[in-house]
Scaffold this motif. Structure first.
Motif, PDB file in Angstrom:
ATOM      1  N   TYR A 227       0.947  -1.129  -0.194  1.00 54.78           N
ATOM      2  CA  TYR A 227      -0.042   0.111   0.201  1.00 54.78           C
ATOM      3  C   TYR A 227       0.999   1.357  -0.071  1.00 54.78           C
ATOM      4  CZ  TYR A 227      -3.909   4.077   1.303  1.00 54.78           C
ATOM      5  OH  TYR A 227      -3.894   4.741   1.241  1.00 54.78           O
ATOM      6  N   ASN A 228       2.162   0.983   0.861  1.00 59.21           N
ATOM      7  CA  ASN A 228       3.089   2.319   0.941  1.00 59.21           C
ATOM      8  C   ASN A 228       3.451   2.358  -0.664  1.00 59.21           C
ATOM      9  OD1 ASN A 228       2.244   3.162   3.358  1.00 59.21           O
ATOM     10  ND2 ASN A 228       3.225   1.981   3.793  1.00 59.21           N
TER      11      ASN A 228
ATOM     12  N   CYS B 125       4.174   4.009  -3.584  1.00 59.67           N
ATOM     13  CA  CYS B 125       3.339   4.751  -3.954  1.00 59.67           C
ATOM     14  C   CYS B 125       3.624   5.284  -5.799  1.00 59.67           C
ATOM     15  CB  CYS B 125       3.360   6.351  -3.753  1.00 59.67           C
ATOM     16  SG  CYS B 125       5.416   6.868  -4.252  1.00 59.67           S
TER      17      CYS B 125
END
Length: 324
Positions: free
Chosen positions: A137-138, A140
């Motif tokens: 999720y992190n 980007c």
């Protein structure tokens, strides 16, 4: 012009079974083809059917072809063959004709990300969801999208599970829900009512049977609907369906048609795997990379984690050929 044809069978087991509209798939089998013209240009193809009836049809066609084929006759025959064998020969001809490949102006492209296909089992599904969110999720640089196959349990069980999934999803992570033709119109309407204001829903995939075009069109006025099996059963829908189309190159026929669509940046297409070897995977990834250059870019469905580690899935077709 005469073309030399060589054929090799292949087979492999998936790392875990997957539920589809054709039933549960645990194993894939088919054939690799190698076409060579009089100038020693080589084109590679893969015949990778999902169901046994197409496997039988393709085998009969291959048996009749022999090792020497007239190129003009082949071009005419491709249009009449089942999609999987049409893909293989269309792909090989595209390389021989220098429409694509290492010796053409259009070199092979690759993609580095995919929608994440969730397991069917509830416990494994939630565990996979948590693990992926924690690990990806992190990052980007990549969008994050999950695909969930439903219509495997009762509506009540899956409705509760939907709420658990939505509770875990961040606001910028997307969800595709694939019913595999498994809902009635009333069931699909219930899900649409529950999800029509859900911004994280990317689409409902094939919520109704493949031939219920009227029901699918009606539902699509209310919520995003993506067609999959309908496009295989009724190919003319590829020209008329205005919303999302799940395109599985190895099943639908001559890939030069889809290559032209995506080169022209046609909207609302998404590329999906049929669990292919490295020869077919080159096409899937190339078309997915072209799709991401359109005005409606989205994550392809490459089902990471379902294929074993083997030279059969190498990007070099010679390596795949030798491994078969």
């Amino acid at each position: 012009m005469k073309l030399k044809l060589e054929v090799k069978p292949f087979s492999f087991h998936l790392l875990k079974p997957i539920q589809t509209s054709q039933g549960v798939i645990t194993r894939k089998e088919g054939w690799l083809i190698k076409l060579q013209d009089q100038d020693s240009r080589i084109g590679w193809g893969e015949i990778s059917p999902i169901n046994s009836s197409e496997l039988t049809q393709c085998k009969k066609i291959l048996t009749k072809l022999g090792s020497s084929i007239n190129k003009e006759n082949l071009e005419n025959q491709i249009k009449t063959w089942p999609g999987p064998i049409g893909f293989a020969f269309g792909a090989a001809l595209a390389e021989i004709n220098l429409l694509i490949g290492d010796h053409s102006e259009q070199r092979w492209l690759q993609v580095s990300s995919s929608a994440v296909l969730l397991p069917n089992n509830e416990l494994e599904l939630l565990k996979s969801l948590d693990s992926t969110l924690e690990n990806q999720y992190n990052d980007c640089t990549k969008a994050l999208t999950f695909k969930w196959k439903v219509a495997n349990y009762s509506n009540e069980i899956e409705s509760v599970l939907l709420q658990k999934i939505l509770k875990k999803l961040p606001h910028d992570v997307f969800l595709r829900i694939d019913a595999n033709c498994g809902w009635t119109r009333s069931q699909a309407k219930e899900w649409a009512q529950e999800l029509h204001q859900e911004p994280r829903l990317e689409w409902l995939e094939q919520p109704l049977p493949a031939d219920d075009i009227e029901g699918l069109e009606e539902l699509a006025q209310y919520i995003p609907v993506a067609l999959d099996e309908s496009l295989i059963k009724t190919p003319s829908l590829r020209q008329t369906w205005k919303s999302w189309q799940i395109r599985r190159p190895l099943l639908e026929g001559d890939p030069r048609i889809l290559l032209k669509e995506l080169t022209n940046k046609t909207r609302f297409r998404v590329i999906s795997t049929s669990f292919e070897t490295g020869i077919g995977r080159r096409w899937v990834e190339h078309l997915a990379a072209l799709q991401q250059k359109t005005s409606t870019p989205t994550q392809p469905g490459l089902a990471p984690g379902w294929l074993p580690i083997s030279p059969l899935f190498n990007k070099n077709p010679k390596t795949v050929w030798e491994a078969a």
